[in-house]
Write an enzyme that holds these catalytic residues in place. Structure first.
Site, mmCIF file in Angstrom:
data_model
loop_
_atom_site.group_PDB
_atom_site.id
_atom_site.type_symbol
_atom_site.label_atom_id
_atom_site.label_comp_id
_atom_site.label_asym_id
_atom_site.label_seq_id
_atom_site.Cartn_x
_atom_site.Cartn_y
_atom_site.Cartn_z
ATOM 1 N N GLY A 87 22.060 -8.615 23.587
ATOM 2 C CA GLY A 87 23.256 -7.906 23.558
ATOM 3 C C GLY A 87 24.736 -9.529 23.618
ATOM 4 N N GLY A 140 14.231 -3.843 31.805
ATOM 5 C CA GLY A 140 14.497 -2.293 32.832
ATOM 6 C C GLY A 140 16.212 -1.492 33.021
ATOM 7 N N SER A 177 26.337 -1.794 32.748
ATOM 8 C CA SER A 177 25.286 -3.097 33.427
ATOM 9 C C SER A 177 24.002 -2.051 34.270
ATOM 10 C CB SER A 177 25.972 -4.588 34.076
ATOM 11 O OG SER A 177 24.502 -4.899 34.330
ATOM 12 N N SER A 178 22.771 -2.868 34.190
ATOM 13 C CA SER A 178 22.159 -2.189 35.282
ATOM 14 C C SER A 178 22.750 -2.633 36.714
ATOM 15 C CB SER A 178 20.517 -3.283 35.232
ATOM 16 O OG SER A 178 19.838 -2.934 33.848
ATOM 17 N N PHE A 211 16.957 1.161 32.090
ATOM 18 C CA PHE A 211 17.635 0.891 30.230
ATOM 19 C C PHE A 211 19.625 2.186 30.827
ATOM 20 C CE2 PHE A 211 13.567 1.117 28.600
ATOM 21 C CZ PHE A 211 14.053 -0.169 28.602
ATOM 22 N N GLY A 213 23.031 0.310 26.490
ATOM 23 C CA GLY A 213 23.453 -0.907 26.191
ATOM 24 C C GLY A 213 21.982 -0.993 25.425
ATOM 25 N N HIS A 214 21.034 -1.080 26.310
ATOM 26 C CA HIS A 214 19.535 -1.296 26.070
ATOM 27 C C HIS A 214 19.761 -0.711 25.150
ATOM 28 C CE1 HIS A 214 19.669 -2.752 30.451
ATOM 29 N NE2 HIS A 214 19.133 -3.613 30.066
ATOM 30 N N LYS A 256 26.741 -8.928 25.452
ATOM 31 C CA LYS A 256 27.163 -9.462 26.885
ATOM 32 C C LYS A 256 26.838 -10.222 27.545
ATOM 33 C CE LYS A 256 25.917 -6.615 30.648
ATOM 34 N NZ LYS A 256 25.398 -7.252 31.870
HETATM 35 P P1 AMP Z 1 19.147 -6.772 30.738
HETATM 36 O O1 AMP Z 1 17.715 -5.878 31.188
HETATM 37 O O2 AMP Z 1 20.222 -6.968 31.315
HETATM 38 O O3 AMP Z 1 18.270 -8.496 30.975
HETATM 39 O O4 AMP Z 1 19.786 -7.045 29.493
HETATM 40 C C1 AMP Z 1 18.637 -6.455 28.098
HETATM 41 C C2 AMP Z 1 19.340 -6.625 26.265
HETATM 42 O O5 AMP Z 1 20.294 -5.915 27.291
HETATM 43 C C3 AMP Z 1 19.687 -7.980 26.673
HETATM 44 O O6 AMP Z 1 20.100 -8.482 25.470
HETATM 45 C C4 AMP Z 1 21.194 -8.094 27.271
HETATM 46 O O7 AMP Z 1 22.006 -9.091 26.993
HETATM 47 C C5 AMP Z 1 21.778 -7.046 26.543
HETATM 48 N N1 AMP Z 1 22.824 -6.135 27.163
HETATM 49 C C6 AMP Z 1 22.607 -5.508 28.309
HETATM 50 N N2 AMP Z 1 23.889 -4.718 29.103
HETATM 51 C C7 AMP Z 1 24.144 -4.464 27.119
HETATM 52 C C8 AMP Z 1 25.655 -3.910 26.915
HETATM 53 N N3 AMP Z 1 26.314 -3.591 28.378
HETATM 54 N N4 AMP Z 1 26.079 -4.433 25.804
HETATM 55 C C9 AMP Z 1 24.942 -4.661 24.922
HETATM 56 N N5 AMP Z 1 24.192 -5.075 25.225
HETATM 57 C C10 AMP Z 1 23.707 -5.410 26.750
#
Ligand code: AMP
Length: 282
Positions: free
Chosen positions: A147, A31, A185-186, A33, A36-37, A149
């Protein structure tokens, strides 16, 4: 868009959708968002009849002194953004509905979890592999998008799916960045204005390393030392957690760059632990 909170309800719905011949894509998230998300969602949207996004801050992937209790959230805003990107089902389970108090089954991929983030976050990847498996068993997707990342996470999930014969097609999506080069990034909300100005140096340093590799430098120790010096000079007060050069698929450490290679970094900048990576293949 439908919001589902009960895992059993989602599983029943997914079984029904599958019996109707519908394809399902899943994007797992924690979450808060950002673009990227949202790009992961747009990518997944194109590839299946039904798009499920899960929003769950998974407690088992956080260590004791990490930011589980402070992890940013804004479910109302997230719901709106998800709907705009064409999400059909937003799955927001409670902690209690995903983990029984007596939960005792774990999925581990030790070979891919031992380096990089696994060093400083020893329980992290066990938590990730377990929750992703549970989400797969609940949403029953044909495709799941992650992602790049979180490169190590993506590599580990690909290995897990292969090893356990999980019938999900795992797709990676390139890192989405701000114009400055800072990976979205969150956790960027933890950065002060000043820190935000220097945080793009994280990627800048990786680009410098790539140039050095292109010019013929293949010795990982030398490359890592240059990058350490670059961060010390350009990101005041930062603390390097790791700078490592690894094989992109099995995440083994490379002493020398002779083929496929990835440089991955984790750097503490103020309250934010930032990660980034770049392929530096020869
Ligand atoms: P998270 O909410 O941080 O667990 O991320 C959820 C998904 O979004 C994961 O697959 C991350 O790798 C992807 N994600 C987060 N930040 C980015 C970004 N800047 N670019 C691409 N994918 C991202």
């Amino acid at each position: 868009m439908e919001i589902i909170r009960n895992p059993q309800e989602l599983q029943n719905l997914s079984l029904l959708l599958r019996s109707e011949g519908k394809t399902i894509a899943l994007v797992p998230t924690m979450g808060f968002f950002h673009e990227g998300h949202l790009q992961l969602m747009s990518e997944a949207r194109k590839q299946a009849d039904v798009l499920i996004v899960s929003l769950f801050v998974n407690p088992t992937q956080f260590g004791e002194n990490e930011d589980l209790d402070n992890y940013p959230n804004d479910i109302e805003r997230d719901s709106k953004l998800a709907e705009e990107r064409g999400v059909d089902i937003l799955f927001i389970p409670s902690k209690g509905s995903m983990y029984y108090p007596t939960h005792s089954t774990w999925v581990e991929v030790p070979e891919l979890a031992k380096n990089l983030c696994g060093q400083s976050r020893p329980v992290h990847f066990r938590g990730v592999a377990t929750i992703v498996t549970k989400l797969f068993m609940t949403a029953l997707p044909h495709i799941a998008v992650f992602g790049e990342k979180d490169w190590q996470q993506l590599a580990l999930i690909k290995r897990m799916v292969r090893d356990l014969n999980i019938p999900v097609n795992i797709q990676g999506h390139p890192i989405v960045r701000e114009e400055s080069g800072l990976a979205l990034s969150s956790r960027n909300v933890y950065l002060t204005e000043e820190e935000k100005k220097v945080a793009p140096m994280l990627q800048q340093g990786l680009q410098e390393m790539k140039k050095a590799v292109a010019k013929g430098e293949a010795d990982s120790a030398k490359l890592k030392k240059s990058l350490t010096d670059f961060y010390a000079a350009n990101i005041p007060g930062s603390q390097v957690d790791y700078i490592e050069i690894v094989h992109p698929e099995n995440i083994s450490i490379l002493e020398k760059i002779e083929g496929p290679a990835l440089c991955a970094v984790a750097v503490q900048v103020g309250k934010a632990r930032l990660i980034d990576n770049l392929q530096i293949n020869v």
